[in-house]
Design a protein around this motif. Structure first.
Motif, PDB file in Angstrom:
ATOM      1  N   UNK A 149       0.838  -1.203   0.000  1.00 30.65           N
ATOM      2  CA  UNK A 149       0.000   0.000   0.000  1.00 30.65           C
ATOM      3  C   UNK A 149       0.873   1.253   0.000  1.00 30.65           C
ATOM      4  N   UNK A 150       0.219   2.407  -0.225  1.00 30.07           N
ATOM      5  CA  UNK A 150       0.948   3.675  -0.234  1.00 30.07           C
ATOM      6  C   UNK A 150       1.150   4.205   1.175  1.00 30.07           C
ATOM      7  N   UNK A 151       0.127   4.092   2.004  1.00 37.11           N
ATOM      8  CA  UNK A 151       0.180   4.582   3.385  1.00 37.11           C
ATOM      9  C   UNK A 151      -0.507   3.575   4.292  1.00 37.11           C
ATOM     10  N   UNK A 152      -0.087   3.561   5.563  1.00 37.00           N
ATOM     11  CA  UNK A 152      -0.634   2.607   6.529  1.00 37.00           C
ATOM     12  C   UNK A 152      -1.253   3.363   7.695  1.00 37.00           C
ATOM     13  N   UNK A 153      -2.494   3.020   8.004  1.00 35.30           N
ATOM     14  CA  UNK A 153      -3.179   3.547   9.181  1.00 35.30           C
ATOM     15  C   UNK A 153      -3.181   2.474  10.262  1.00 35.30           C
ATOM     16  N   UNK A 154      -2.687   2.821  11.437  1.00 33.68           N
ATOM     17  CA  UNK A 154      -2.723   1.903  12.583  1.00 33.68           C
ATOM     18  C   UNK A 154      -3.784   2.386  13.558  1.00 33.68           C
ATOM     19  N   UNK A 155      -4.785   1.559  13.782  1.00 30.02           N
ATOM     20  CA  UNK A 155      -5.827   1.871  14.753  1.00 30.02           C
ATOM     21  C   UNK A 155      -5.435   1.309  16.115  1.00 30.02           C
ATOM     22  N   UNK A 156      -5.625   2.112  17.154  1.00 28.54           N
ATOM     23  CA  UNK A 156      -5.240   1.727  18.500  1.00 28.54           C
ATOM     24  C   UNK A 156      -6.449   1.803  19.421  1.00 28.54           C
ATOM     25  N   UNK A 157      -6.382   1.075  20.534  1.00 33.54           N
ATOM     26  CA  UNK A 157      -7.426   1.118  21.542  1.00 33.54           C
ATOM     27  C   UNK A 157      -7.100   2.140  22.623  1.00 33.54           C
ATOM     28  N   UNK A 158      -8.095   2.784  23.189  1.00 32.36           N
ATOM     29  CA  UNK A 158      -7.831   3.686  24.317  1.00 32.36           C
ATOM     30  C   UNK A 158      -7.157   2.924  25.460  1.00 32.36           C
ATOM     31  N   UNK A 159      -6.130   3.498  26.000  1.00 33.49           N
ATOM     32  CA  UNK A 159      -5.442   2.865  27.118  1.00 33.49           C
ATOM     33  C   UNK A 159      -4.230   2.075  26.717  1.00 33.49           C
ATOM     34  N   UNK A 160      -4.125   1.685  25.422  1.00 37.80           N
ATOM     35  CA  UNK A 160      -2.958   0.929  24.980  1.00 37.80           C
ATOM     36  C   UNK A 160      -2.853  -0.358  25.744  1.00 37.80           C
ATOM     37  N   UNK A 161      -1.855  -0.462  26.586  1.00 41.12           N
ATOM     38  CA  UNK A 161      -1.737  -1.639  27.435  1.00 41.12           C
ATOM     39  C   UNK A 161      -0.760  -2.653  26.912  1.00 41.12           C
ATOM     40  N   UNK A 162      -0.542  -3.678  27.721  1.00 42.21           N
ATOM     41  CA  UNK A 162       0.450  -4.687  27.399  1.00 42.21           C
ATOM     42  C   UNK A 162       0.121  -5.462  26.126  1.00 42.21           C
TER      43      UNK A 162
ATOM     44  N   UNK B 212     -14.167  12.281  13.884  1.00 38.83           N
ATOM     45  CA  UNK B 212     -12.738  12.196  13.629  1.00 38.83           C
ATOM     46  C   UNK B 212     -12.362  11.453  12.368  1.00 38.83           C
ATOM     47  N   UNK B 213     -13.325  10.902  11.654  1.00 36.17           N
ATOM     48  CA  UNK B 213     -13.045  10.120  10.444  1.00 36.17           C
ATOM     49  C   UNK B 213     -12.458  11.002   9.346  1.00 36.17           C
ATOM     50  N   UNK B 214     -13.056  12.172   9.147  1.00 38.80           N
ATOM     51  CA  UNK B 214     -12.575  13.088   8.106  1.00 38.80           C
ATOM     52  C   UNK B 214     -11.141  13.518   8.365  1.00 38.80           C
ATOM     53  N   UNK B 215     -10.811  13.751   9.635  1.00 39.12           N
ATOM     54  CA  UNK B 215      -9.450  14.188   9.977  1.00 39.12           C
ATOM     55  C   UNK B 215      -8.435  13.071   9.728  1.00 39.12           C
ATOM     56  N   UNK B 216      -8.812  11.840  10.020  1.00 39.87           N
ATOM     57  CA  UNK B 216      -7.911  10.709   9.766  1.00 39.87           C
ATOM     58  C   UNK B 216      -7.672  10.570   8.261  1.00 39.87           C
ATOM     59  N   UNK B 217      -8.728  10.674   7.459  1.00 39.60           N
ATOM     60  CA  UNK B 217      -8.583  10.567   6.017  1.00 39.60           C
ATOM     61  C   UNK B 217      -7.702  11.695   5.477  1.00 39.60           C
TER      62      UNK B 217
ATOM     63  N   UNK C  82      -2.681  13.551   3.055  1.00 46.84           N
ATOM     64  CA  UNK C  82      -1.541  14.464   3.165  1.00 46.84           C
ATOM     65  C   UNK C  82      -0.220  13.703   3.134  1.00 46.84           C
ATOM     66  N   UNK C  83      -0.173  12.560   3.820  1.00 44.27           N
ATOM     67  CA  UNK C  83       1.049  11.747   3.817  1.00 44.27           C
ATOM     68  C   UNK C  83       1.352  11.213   2.424  1.00 44.27           C
ATOM     69  N   UNK C  84       0.317  10.763   1.707  1.00 47.44           N
ATOM     70  CA  UNK C  84       0.537  10.258   0.355  1.00 47.44           C
ATOM     71  C   UNK C  84       0.981  11.385  -0.585  1.00 47.44           C
ATOM     72  N   UNK C  85       0.375  12.552  -0.437  1.00 54.27           N
ATOM     73  CA  UNK C  85       0.782  13.690  -1.266  1.00 54.27           C
ATOM     74  C   UNK C  85       2.231  14.075  -0.995  1.00 54.27           C
ATOM     75  N   UNK C  86       2.658  13.916   0.256  1.00 53.14           N
ATOM     76  CA  UNK C  86       4.053  14.179   0.599  1.00 53.14           C
ATOM     77  C   UNK C  86       4.985  13.206  -0.125  1.00 53.14           C
ATOM     78  N   UNK C  87       4.586  11.933  -0.175  1.00 54.68           N
ATOM     79  CA  UNK C  87       5.389  10.937  -0.893  1.00 54.68           C
ATOM     80  C   UNK C  87       5.496  11.290  -2.375  1.00 54.68           C
TER      81      UNK C  87
END
Length: 332
Positions: free
Chosen positions: A172-185, A249-254, A259-264
């Motif tokens: 892929x061109x860019x990778x989105x990593x989704x995380x859970x609140x709190x993170x954790x072990x 927050x979906x629009x901001x993530x997109x 923006x990252x792909x345009x930078x590439x």
């Protein structure tokens, strides 16, 4: 009474069906490429030869994260927004393979109801087929088929296992990593991959009682990313919060992904990145083909099970076993 055999479409019918985005023929084309049957290999190669000149223009986004983070719900929300804006979206949702049938067992279409029903979207669950990282071995070819069909956004969802970040970044061109609140072990096992390969990080489920915890988690990841990648080319990836369930927050993530792909593109990095990806796909296929050829080679008939058993038992070093295998077929 046996069910009637499904009609085999000609290559021209498949090509024309892909070009007009016929869902049934799109599925048949991808199934042909995923097929392990010897008879399908030549037809699959011929199909790709006709479709590849039409591919290459889409935004390719990998979506990864641990199981339960809400990847499918997020993709459904993002995809619905994108098709409403006039884009055409294809989702390749890579499911774990059933050990019994080899097929997909999660059925992501059932978790992307809005997107799966939209005429400008296509959702395709595909089995991993045992591929490292939970990304189907044929996914790069499925991407090409979807691009040839005119989809301008390709979203690749992984099963979220340890090597997903590397595997999905390699197609892929860019990778989105989704995380859970709190993170954790539970995230420790994939943090290194995330830090190295993620282009955007989003803490999902930032709603209700978890909203404040999500904000704190995002702050912690932001600090960690600046420490680890602050001086790297492109800088640290942005860390955002969102709620796929609430649609916030979906629009901001997109926007961050675009923006990252345009930078590439601006830095002249996207073309060589895709070229390197194609080479990795080729060598991956070579490695799988060599292994399959070795396992079926007549010179190893009767010898291979014994060698494997010795390696498993620890009585024969793997490198010695590998050398014996290669020597037996004249490659040592």
């Amino acid at each position: 009474m046996s069910a009637p055999r499904r009609r085999e479409h000609s290559l021209q019918e498949l090509v024309e069906g892909v070009r007009r985005r016929d869902p049934a023929l799109l599925g048949r084309a991808i199934s042909l490429l995923e097929s392990r049957a010897e008879a399908d290999r030549e037809r699959g190669a011929a199909l790709l030869a006709q479709l590849l000149p039409l591919a290459g223009d889409a935004i390719r986004v990998g979506v990864t994260g641990v199981p339960g983070v809400g990847k499918s719900t997020f993709i459904d929300a993002l995809g619905a927004r994108l098709v409403a804006e006039g884009r055409r979206v294809a989702v390749l949702a890579v499911d774990p393979s059933s050990e019994v049938t080899g097929g997909s067992i999660l059925g992501d279409k059932t978790r992307m109801e809005r997107l799966a029903a939209h005429p400008d979207a296509y959702v395709r669950p595909s089995p991993t087929g045992g591929a490292l990282g939970g990304v189907a071995a044929r996914t790069p070819e499925a991407i090409a088929v979807c691009e040839a069909a005119g989809f301008d956004v390709i979203l690749v969802e992984t099963v979220g296992v340890g090597q997903s970040e590397t595997a999905v970044a390699d197609m892929t061109d860019v990778v989105l990593a989704l995380m859970l609140p709190g993170g954790g072990d539970e995230l420790q096992g994939i943090k290194r991959g995330l830090m190295e390969r993620a282009d955007v990080i989003a803490v999902n489920k930032a709603d209700g009682p978890a909203a404040e915890r999500a904000t704190l988690t995002a702050r912690d990841y932001r600090a960690a990313m600046h420490l680890v990648r602050g001086g790297a080319p492109g800088g640290a990836p942005p860390v955002l919060t969102c709620s796929a369930q609430a649609g916030t927050g979906i629009a901001e993530v997109w926007a961050a992904l675009v923006a990252r792909r345009e930078q590439l593109v601006a830095e002249g990095l996207l073309v060589p990145r895709r070229a390197a990806q194609r080479l990795r796909v080729m060598w991956g296929m070579v490695e799988r083909g060599v292994r399959a050829a070795l396992e079926a080679h007549p010179a190893l008939a009767g010898r291979l099970p014994g060698l494997l058993a010795e390696v498993e038992a620890g009585s024969l070093p793997p490198r010695v076993a590998a050398r014996r295998l290669l020597e037996a077929v004249g490659l040592g």
